[in-house]
Enzyme design. Structure first.
Site, PDB file in Angstrom:
ATOM      1  N   SER A 194       0.817  -1.212   0.000  1.00  0.00           N
ATOM      2  CA  SER A 194       0.000   0.000   0.000  1.00  0.00           C
ATOM      3  C   SER A 194       0.851   1.263   0.000  1.00  0.00           C
ATOM      4  O   SER A 194       0.640   2.171  -0.820  1.00  0.00           O
ATOM      5  CB  SER A 194      -0.974   0.002   1.178  1.00  0.00           C
ATOM      6  OG  SER A 194      -0.301  -0.114   2.413  1.00  0.00           O
ATOM      7  N   HIS A 229      -2.420  -8.559   1.490  1.00  0.00           N
ATOM      8  CA  HIS A 229      -2.043  -7.364   2.243  1.00  0.00           C
ATOM      9  C   HIS A 229      -3.148  -7.024   3.244  1.00  0.00           C
ATOM     10  O   HIS A 229      -3.419  -7.793   4.146  1.00  0.00           O
ATOM     11  CB  HIS A 229      -1.755  -6.220   1.265  1.00  0.00           C
ATOM     12  CG  HIS A 229      -1.122  -5.008   1.889  1.00  0.00           C
ATOM     13  ND1 HIS A 229      -0.424  -5.044   3.073  1.00  0.00           N
ATOM     14  CD2 HIS A 229      -1.067  -3.699   1.465  1.00  0.00           C
ATOM     15  CE1 HIS A 229       0.034  -3.834   3.362  1.00  0.00           C
ATOM     16  NE2 HIS A 229      -0.347  -3.002   2.412  1.00  0.00           N
ATOM     17  N   HIS A 240       5.218 -12.871   8.310  1.00  0.00           N
ATOM     18  CA  HIS A 240       5.390 -11.506   7.828  1.00  0.00           C
ATOM     19  C   HIS A 240       6.576 -11.468   6.874  1.00  0.00           C
ATOM     20  O   HIS A 240       7.535 -12.213   7.045  1.00  0.00           O
ATOM     21  CB  HIS A 240       5.626 -10.540   9.000  1.00  0.00           C
ATOM     22  CG  HIS A 240       5.528  -9.096   8.623  1.00  0.00           C
ATOM     23  ND1 HIS A 240       6.600  -8.385   8.132  1.00  0.00           N
ATOM     24  CD2 HIS A 240       4.477  -8.228   8.647  1.00  0.00           C
ATOM     25  CE1 HIS A 240       6.215  -7.144   7.880  1.00  0.00           C
ATOM     26  NE2 HIS A 240       4.932  -7.023   8.180  1.00  0.00           N
ATOM     27  N   ARG A 293       2.811  -4.805  17.082  1.00  0.00           N
ATOM     28  CA  ARG A 293       1.431  -4.322  16.943  1.00  0.00           C
ATOM     29  C   ARG A 293       0.444  -5.370  17.456  1.00  0.00           C
ATOM     30  O   ARG A 293      -0.625  -5.026  17.977  1.00  0.00           O
ATOM     31  CB  ARG A 293       1.139  -3.970  15.485  1.00  0.00           C
ATOM     32  CG  ARG A 293       2.017  -2.853  14.936  1.00  0.00           C
ATOM     33  CD  ARG A 293       1.835  -2.675  13.440  1.00  0.00           C
ATOM     34  NE  ARG A 293       2.216  -3.883  12.709  1.00  0.00           N
ATOM     35  CZ  ARG A 293       2.047  -4.048  11.394  1.00  0.00           C
ATOM     36  NH1 ARG A 293       1.501  -3.086  10.670  1.00  0.00           N
ATOM     37  NH2 ARG A 293       2.417  -5.176  10.805  1.00  0.00           N
ATOM     38  N   ASP A 301      -2.587  -8.501  12.046  1.00  0.00           N
ATOM     39  CA  ASP A 301      -3.936  -8.927  11.660  1.00  0.00           C
ATOM     40  C   ASP A 301      -4.493 -10.041  12.539  1.00  0.00           C
ATOM     41  O   ASP A 301      -5.704 -10.264  12.565  1.00  0.00           O
ATOM     42  CB  ASP A 301      -3.938  -9.401  10.203  1.00  0.00           C
ATOM     43  CG  ASP A 301      -3.566  -8.297   9.236  1.00  0.00           C
ATOM     44  OD1 ASP A 301      -4.039  -7.164   9.431  1.00  0.00           O
ATOM     45  OD2 ASP A 301      -2.793  -8.556   8.293  1.00  0.00           O
TER      46      ASP A 301
END
Length: 472
Positions: free
Chosen positions: A278, A308, A354, A363, A409
């Site tokens: 992105s 993504h 990842h 995160r 995620d």
């Protein structure tokens, strides 16, 4: 700059050296933060000349220095491991995770201002940090919150452009269409067409576009949500709220904990250096002097891909499939069987692995800490915790995965689901709103530093074959 790990021992040492330098610069930035100036643009005017001189010095003194070797694997493997982009706002280390202007997520949580009744960092504070490299005061963040609220008015034709699409269209399709409709008011496009702005000042209309875009995307995104899932009953912006709190409010979620979650969510999803799909798409399109609206729309279309940003949608759907088949009280042994079943069917376990990280995503960790504090007994959170124990050993045993640990995620959907935002198909839009902060910040710096059109060299397989013959 973008430094990937794992190319060679030398490149790892170089990456570590740069990381240490980044930490030193972080401390310097913190020490320098003494200005009481409340206007962010004025702060940028002070900082930009120094950084322009810094870039010129790097280019003149070190322009021919090699940063690493390019292998055939890199050419065939999506350019992984190549160092080839300048990205000022954040740096990703394979072992430590993301740092925003040299600061880790826990450090940001500690020093960035929070809402009066909250503890999580305000996204406005992170935006200030990304743009200036300095930790803002509470007064500076409050002023930026008010400025963004003032900039948030969305023209009616944007809503009409969205309404022209079927309400069943994917939320990201509607969101990206809304962003494209916003482009009609681009200050950069007007200035460029009029020809009255020197290229050294391109950053100024870019700044106006970027701040307007950041301010308006929560309004557009919440409109898409209410149109799809809440009978088009629209909730107007509340200019007394901060950026994250307002986004939660316009979506229809006014609990204090949900507002806190949205502040955290937007902050940690905002930027992840320059090589992911992105932000790279946004940077690439922006390098053609496309305005921030066009650049960000391109970024959103990359974010919508299953490899993504769409992954956060897939995680919750997969977790719910576990519950449907095995129940909420599934044992670890049953969970292992389900994971193996997923892998043996040729699918992946969404939310794990990842492209750069080689440890648990920070995160993920901060979201887990939020859950432990606010929803420790939630069955889906407990299932996510079991997955954290079960999945990495299985992926390690499989032997094909460089990083068996959970990424961002793996956790976000469960938190959103707990507070009532259960529509997993919409989750990537939340990601997109967050990513506007990082992409737009870097676009401003792209123009301020006069970064050129991106144009890497490509080759075909015949060229590679011929090159290998010559090497023999």
């Amino acid at each position: 700059m973008v430094f990937y790990r794992g190319v060679s021992a030398i490149s790892r040492l170089r990456s570590r050296a740069v990381q240490q330098s980044s930490l030193s610069n972080s401390a310097r930035w913190l020490q320098m933060q003494s200005s009481s100036e409340l206007d962010l643009k004025s702060q940028m005017r002070e900082i930009i000349p120094e950084q322009q001189d810094r870039l010129k010095k790097l280019k003149s003194e070190h322009g021919k220095v090699q940063l690493g070797n390019i292998t055939v694997d890199m050419v065939l493997g999506g350019m992984r491991g190549m160092t080839g982009l300048l990205w000022e706002t954040s740096l990703l280390d394979a072992d430590e995770g993301i740092r925003f202007r040299g600061m880790s997520i826990p450090e940001c949580q500690k020093v960035l201002p929070s809402a009066q009744s909250g503890e999580e960092p305000l996204p406005e504070g992170l935006l200030w940090l990304l743009l200036t490299g300095k930790v803002p005061s509470k007064e500076q963040v409050n002023a930026l919150s008010k400025e963004l609220a003032h900039r948030a008015a969305v023209p009616d034709y944007v809503y009409k452009a969205i309404d022209a699409l079927p309400s069943t269209s994917h939320p990201m399709t509607q969101f990206a269409s809304g962003v494209m409709a916003l482009q009609v008011e681009s200050e950069f496009q007007k200035a460029y067409e009029q020809g009255d702005v020197h290229k050294s000042k391109f950053w100024e209309p870019t700044y106006e576009d970027a701040l307007n875009l950041i301010a308006r995307v929560p309004v557009v995104a919440s409109y898409v949500y209410r149109r799809m899932y809440k009978d088009s009953s629209i909730i107007p912006l509340d200019d007394s709220l901060d950026y994250g709190g307002n986004f939660s409010h316009m979506l229809g979620y006014d609990s204090p904990q949900m507002k806190e979650l949205m502040r955290l969510y937007v902050t940690i999803h905002s930027d992840h250096e320059g090589g992911n799909v992105s932000v790279h798409a946004g940077h690439l399109v922006g390098s053609a002097l496309s305005d921030p609206y066009l650049s960000f729309a391109a970024a959103l279309n990359g974010l919508a891909g299953p490899l993504h940003g769409l992954a956060n949608q897939e995680v919750l759907l997969w977790i719910k499939s576990v519950v449907e088949e095995c129940g909420e009280t599934i044992s670890k042994e049953q969970l292992k069987d389900y994971v193996w079943k997923t892998l043996n069917s040729g699918k992946v376990v969404p939310g794990y692995g990842h492209g750069v990280l080689r440890k648990t995503d920070p995160r993920y960790v901060c979201q887990r800490e939020f859950a432990l504090k606010h929803l420790p007994d939630d069955p889906l959170f407990q299932l996510v915790s079991k997955l954290y124990e079960v999945v990495p050993p299985i992926l390690t045993e499989l032997g094909k995965v460089k990083n068996p640990w959970p990424n961002v995620d793996a956790h976000s959907g469960v938190l959103l689901n707990y507070y009532g935002l259960t529509e997993a198909r919409y989750y990537t839009v939340l990601f997109g709103v967050s990513r506007s902060l990082g992409i737009c910040s870097q676009l401003i710096w792209d123009r301020a530093l006069g970064l050129p059109l991106e144009r890497p060299k490509s080759v075909n397989m015949e060229w590679l074959d011929n090159f290998m013959r010559l090497k023999r």
